[in-house]
Motif scaffolding. Structure first.
Motif, PDB file in Angstrom:
ATOM      1  N   GLU A 163       0.838  -1.205   0.000  1.00 13.13           N
ATOM      2  CA  GLU A 163       0.000   0.000   0.000  1.00 13.13           C
ATOM      3  C   GLU A 163       0.873   1.256   0.000  1.00 13.13           C
ATOM      4  N   GLY A 164       1.948   1.219   0.762  1.00 10.10           N
ATOM      5  CA  GLY A 164       2.856   2.360   0.807  1.00 10.10           C
ATOM      6  C   GLY A 164       3.499   2.630  -0.537  1.00 10.10           C
ATOM      7  N   LEU A 165       3.913   1.555  -1.244  1.00  9.66           N
ATOM      8  CA  LEU A 165       4.498   1.723  -2.574  1.00  9.66           C
ATOM      9  C   LEU A 165       3.510   2.400  -3.528  1.00  9.66           C
ATOM     10  N   MET A 166       2.263   1.975  -3.479  1.00  8.52           N
ATOM     11  CA  MET A 166       1.251   2.545  -4.358  1.00  8.52           C
ATOM     12  C   MET A 166       1.023   4.025  -4.045  1.00  8.52           C
ATOM     13  N   GLU A 167       1.044   4.374  -2.763  1.00 12.12           N
ATOM     14  CA  GLU A 167       0.862   5.776  -2.370  1.00 12.12           C
ATOM     15  C   GLU A 167       2.028   6.639  -2.854  1.00 12.12           C
ATOM     16  N   VAL A 168       3.233   6.150  -2.689  1.00 12.25           N
ATOM     17  CA  VAL A 168       4.403   6.895  -3.161  1.00 12.25           C
ATOM     18  C   VAL A 168       4.332   7.094  -4.670  1.00 12.25           C
ATOM     19  N   ALA A 169       3.900   6.067  -5.381  1.00 14.16           N
ATOM     20  CA  ALA A 169       3.887   6.107  -6.840  1.00 14.16           C
ATOM     21  C   ALA A 169       2.832   7.041  -7.392  1.00 14.16           C
ATOM     22  N   ALA A 170       1.655   7.044  -6.784  1.00 12.24           N
ATOM     23  CA  ALA A 170       0.507   7.650  -7.476  1.00 12.24           C
ATOM     24  C   ALA A 170      -0.273   8.696  -6.695  1.00 12.24           C
ATOM     25  N   SER A 171      -0.025   8.865  -5.396  1.00  9.88           N
ATOM     26  CA  SER A 171      -0.933   9.683  -4.587  1.00  9.88           C
ATOM     27  C   SER A 171      -0.320  10.974  -4.060  1.00  9.88           C
ATOM     28  N   THR A 172       0.687  11.487  -4.745  1.00 16.35           N
ATOM     29  CA  THR A 172       1.264  12.775  -4.357  1.00 16.35           C
ATOM     30  C   THR A 172       1.188  13.734  -5.539  1.00 16.35           C
ATOM     31  N   ASP A 173       1.742  14.925  -5.360  1.00 14.60           N
ATOM     32  CA  ASP A 173       1.745  15.934  -6.427  1.00 14.60           C
ATOM     33  C   ASP A 173       2.949  15.801  -7.353  1.00 14.60           C
ATOM     34  N   ALA A 174       3.663  14.685  -7.277  1.00  9.53           N
ATOM     35  CA  ALA A 174       4.855  14.502  -8.115  1.00  9.53           C
ATOM     36  C   ALA A 174       4.498  14.568  -9.594  1.00  9.53           C
ATOM     37  N   ASP A 175       5.381  15.229 -10.356  1.00 14.06           N
ATOM     38  CA  ASP A 175       5.231  15.272 -11.811  1.00 14.06           C
ATOM     39  C   ASP A 175       5.815  14.027 -12.457  1.00 14.06           C
ATOM     40  N   LEU A 176       6.866  13.479 -11.825  1.00 12.52           N
ATOM     41  CA  LEU A 176       7.603  12.353 -12.402  1.00 12.52           C
ATOM     42  C   LEU A 176       7.929  11.342 -11.328  1.00 12.52           C
TER      43      LEU A 176
END
Length: 381
Positions: free
Chosen positions: A80-93
């Motif tokens: 779950e943490g990996l998925m949050e880091v990958a997709a649930s922030t304001d990151a552009d890349l």
């Protein structure tokens, strides 16, 4: 300022990505990082780069780390943490730098969230290239290669038409044992295999370089990244690792990308594309190098590369099985359970036993991945 997230921040690619950020803090903001089990390194990174979110391997580790970093940083764990880091922030890349097939789901989640991908996790394309490339096209995001060889080809293609490629050549250092015969590989140690002559990389990829599995994975990745049939992809041994790869066009013109063997160059190009900036690396001095050497690939000496080409051509779930069996075999070698040459025996046995499924959905890919891992773990010598 570009906002980035990193899967695998404490590994070789992750730490070098953060080195680039450290040298240009006005250009990048680290939004999120995942770090596995490396407690001390992730605490150091969290305190230095102040991401909004970090993920570690286990709940216990997350609770420990949370007590060592600022309270505004959210700490998660597991898948779950990996998925949050990958997709649930304001990151552009997203820099996808996890080792192995565990990078597939979070990378797909990031694509679905509309984030550009800096891809260092080649297994994502190898296991599910048809799914990943379709998702990239559907979402209109950029898939930017971080591997030095694929970055080289990507750079050489700037302004060129892919339809006019005659062939691409991926160069290979030859790894730790490039000057040894197969007879001289009997009894080599883990310590011997980890002494790569050119590159600073993690343990798994260094072993893959010695078996030439890594080059095979790069061949399969190139097939998906550049839409080329396997007959147009070649491999050449180049011990100095100065020419990272090159393209021959239909008019027999050849364009190559050169540089010192330093992963920070391709990493930064993915972070700043289409722009270029100064890097914390050394300049290439061809006069001091003097000579560059090349030799044809010997597929008898390096059977894993031959099996990779065969797996790629067969397609379906066969590349997934090749990759998964290799991951287990390398882990067993690093633990001292098997010999170096038995890595290729395990891969060959898994491929021989496997029944390939064409154009597999993602559920079938994970099913075959699990089967290959269990089979590779069960082989006794």
């Amino acid at each position: 300022m570009k906002k980035i997230a990193i899967l695998g921040s404490t590994g070789s690619i992750g730490t070098q990505t953060l080195d680039i950020v450290q040298h240009a803090p006005e250009m990048f903001q680290v939004e999120a990082i995942s770090a596995g089990y490396n407690r001390d390194k992730v605490i150091e990174q969290a305190n230095q780069f102040q991401p909004k979110l970090i993920s570690v391997a286990t709940k216990e580790l997350a609770e420990d780390v949370a007590n060592q970093i600022p309270s505004h940083i959210k700490v998660l764990y597991g898948k779950e943490g990996l998925m949050e880091v990958a997709a649930s922030t304001d990151a552009d890349l997203l820099v996808s730098a996890l080792v192995g097939s565990q990078g597939l789901k979070p990378t797909l989640a990031a694509i679905d969230a509309g984030k550009d991908i800096g891809l260092a996790n080649k297994e994502t394309l190898i296991s599910a290239g048809h799914i990943v490339t379709e998702a990239v096209a559907r979402k209109g995001v950029a898939l930017l290669p971080i591997d030095s060889e694929h970055s080289a080809i990507f750079q050489c293609l700037n302004g060129e038409k892919r339809s006019q490629i005659a062939q691409i050549t991926i160069t290979a250092s030859g790894g730790s044992f490039r000057d040894r015969t197969r007879e001289e590989l009997v009894g080599v140690t883990v310590e011997d295999a980890l002494k790569h002559p050119n590159w600073s990389m993690g343990a798994k990829i260094t072993i893959d370089s010695a078996t030439m599995v890594n080059k095979g994975l790069e061949v399969m990745e190139a097939h998906w990244l550049f839409g080329l049939p396997y007959d147009q992809i070649h491999v050449l041994i180049h011990p100095e690792s100065v020419i990272h790869s090159y393209i021959e066009f239909v008019d027999h013109s050849v364009i190559a990308q050169l540089g010192n063997p330093d992963m920070r160059v391709p990493i930064q190009y993915a972070l700043t594309y289409p722009d270029r900036f100064t890097t914390p690396t050394t300049r290439l001095d061809l006069a001091s190098i003097g000579k560059l050497h090349f030799r044809e690939m010997d597929y008898t000496r390096f059977p894993c590369l031959r099996m990779a080409f065969e797996s790629g051509r067969q397609s379906g779930t066969t590349p997934t099985v090749f990759n998964a069996a290799n991951e287990i075999a390398v882990a067993r070698f690093l633990r001292g359970e098997i010999s170096f040459l038995q890595i290729e025996d395990i891969i060959a046995a898994a491929l021989d036993k496997h029944e390939s499924y064409a154009n597999p959905p993602i559920e079938r890919i994970f099913e075959q991945d699990e089967w290959a891992r269990a089979f590779a773990a069960s082989i006794q010598f």
